[in-house]
Scaffold this motif. Structure first.
Motif, PDB file in Angstrom:
ATOM      1  N   GLU A 147       0.863  -1.174   0.000  1.00 48.90           N
ATOM      2  CA  GLU A 147       0.000   0.000   0.000  1.00 48.90           C
ATOM      3  C   GLU A 147       0.905   1.230   0.000  1.00 48.90           C
ATOM      4  N   THR A 148       0.636   2.176  -0.882  1.00 44.95           N
ATOM      5  CA  THR A 148       1.469   3.372  -0.996  1.00 44.95           C
ATOM      6  C   THR A 148       0.729   4.597  -0.463  1.00 44.95           C
ATOM      7  N   HIS A 152      -0.925   5.653  -7.431  1.00 43.51           N
ATOM      8  CA  HIS A 152       0.041   5.355  -8.503  1.00 43.51           C
ATOM      9  C   HIS A 152      -0.285   6.050  -9.826  1.00 43.51           C
ATOM     10  N   GLN A 153      -1.521   6.543  -9.971  1.00 41.89           N
ATOM     11  CA  GLN A 153      -1.947   7.282 -11.161  1.00 41.89           C
ATOM     12  C   GLN A 153      -1.779   6.470 -12.449  1.00 41.89           C
ATOM     13  N   GLU A 154      -1.887   5.150 -12.316  1.00 39.85           N
ATOM     14  CA  GLU A 154      -1.799   4.221 -13.453  1.00 39.85           C
ATOM     15  C   GLU A 154      -0.475   4.363 -14.211  1.00 39.85           C
ATOM     16  N   ARG A 173      -6.559  -1.020  -7.235  1.00 34.72           N
ATOM     17  CA  ARG A 173      -6.741   0.014  -6.223  1.00 34.72           C
ATOM     18  C   ARG A 173      -5.706   1.111  -6.408  1.00 34.72           C
ATOM     19  N   ALA A 174      -6.118   2.356  -6.235  1.00 37.47           N
ATOM     20  CA  ALA A 174      -5.279   3.511  -6.549  1.00 37.47           C
ATOM     21  C   ALA A 174      -4.008   3.585  -5.715  1.00 37.47           C
ATOM     22  N   ASN A 175      -4.020   2.986  -4.530  1.00 35.55           N
ATOM     23  CA  ASN A 175      -2.858   3.047  -3.641  1.00 35.55           C
ATOM     24  C   ASN A 175      -2.247   1.668  -3.403  1.00 35.55           C
ATOM     25  N   GLN A 176      -2.382   0.801  -4.389  1.00 34.46           N
ATOM     26  CA  GLN A 176      -1.833  -0.549  -4.246  1.00 34.46           C
ATOM     27  C   GLN A 176      -0.967  -0.888  -5.454  1.00 34.46           C
ATOM     28  N   CYS A 177       0.240  -1.408  -5.201  1.00 32.03           N
ATOM     29  CA  CYS A 177       1.168  -1.766  -6.277  1.00 32.03           C
ATOM     30  C   CYS A 177       1.727  -3.163  -6.058  1.00 32.03           C
TER      31      CYS A 177
END
Length: 208
Positions: A147-148, A152-154, A173-177
């Motif tokens: 989780e960041t 990550h903005q794709e 998810r927007a905050n998962q990488c």
């Protein structure tokens, strides 16, 4: 299984042509529209944008187990494919016009073509006496999901470190990488031994 795979548009087309892509749930399908690559020792960087390709995305990020489930779903609907699992291959005999394979449950199968696609330590390859060369890169790949703090903005990001590349793959998810960190076996073992907080610090420092 924490592994996430980057799927190119060409790979998506292959999966779509055999009906696998439609089996992947949309809510498990991440994408990347941009890619940023830079080097630990350099000042420059390379940026890619799907707009430059006249495409809506550059590729997709999918968990490996989701792809496996989609493949199995399609195979289970295919009448001319038979599953034999879990089994082990015990012997292999090559005749003039056919190959016979003996399984550990007593069954025997024969075919005119046998493909050794049973993994790194292929039993079929060993039984067939197929020689091969090994080149050890002296690297291990550490995979996890993080989780960041910021979204990550794709954007897929990759930094080339002295011991190997470190990639952040944007998931749904927007905050998962998804993380793939290639490094020396010794360093990988050190990273695995860290607690979650210490690992997060090491990851942040390695990724600037």
């Amino acid at each position: 299984d924490p592994r996430a795979l980057a799927i190119t548009l060409a790979s998506k087309n292959i999966l779509q042509s055999i009906g696998v892509w439609d089996e992947i749930p949309e809510d498990r399908l991440g994408c990347f529209r941009k890619m940023r690559v830079w080097d630990e020792k350099g000042l420059g960087e390379v940026n890619f944008n799907s707009a430059d390709l006249c495409e809506p995305v550059m590729g997709y990020i999918v968990e490996q187990r989701i792809i496996e489930q989609a493949l199995e779903s399609v195979l289970n609907k295919t009448n001319h494919i038979s599953w034999y699992r879990p089994v082990e291959t015990k012997f292999l005999e090559a005749g003039k016009d056919k190959i016979c394979v003996g399984l550990d449950d007593g069954r025997q199968l024969s075919a005119t073509l046998l493909v050794a696609a049973d993994g790194q330590f292929s039993t079929i390859r060993r039984l067939a006496g197929i020689n091969f060369k090994i080149h050890d890169y002296h690297q291990h790949a550490l995979a996890c999901v993080v989780e960041t703090k910021f979204p990550h903005q794709e954007v897929a990001r990759q930094r080339f470190l002295s011991r190997g590349p470190l990639a952040f793959l944007p998931m749904v998810r927007a905050n998962q990488c998804g993380i793939v960190w290639s490094t020396t076996p010794e360093h990988a073992a050190e990273l695995k031994a860290l607690d979650e907080k210490s690992f997060g610090i090491a990851l942040a420092e390695a990724f600037e």
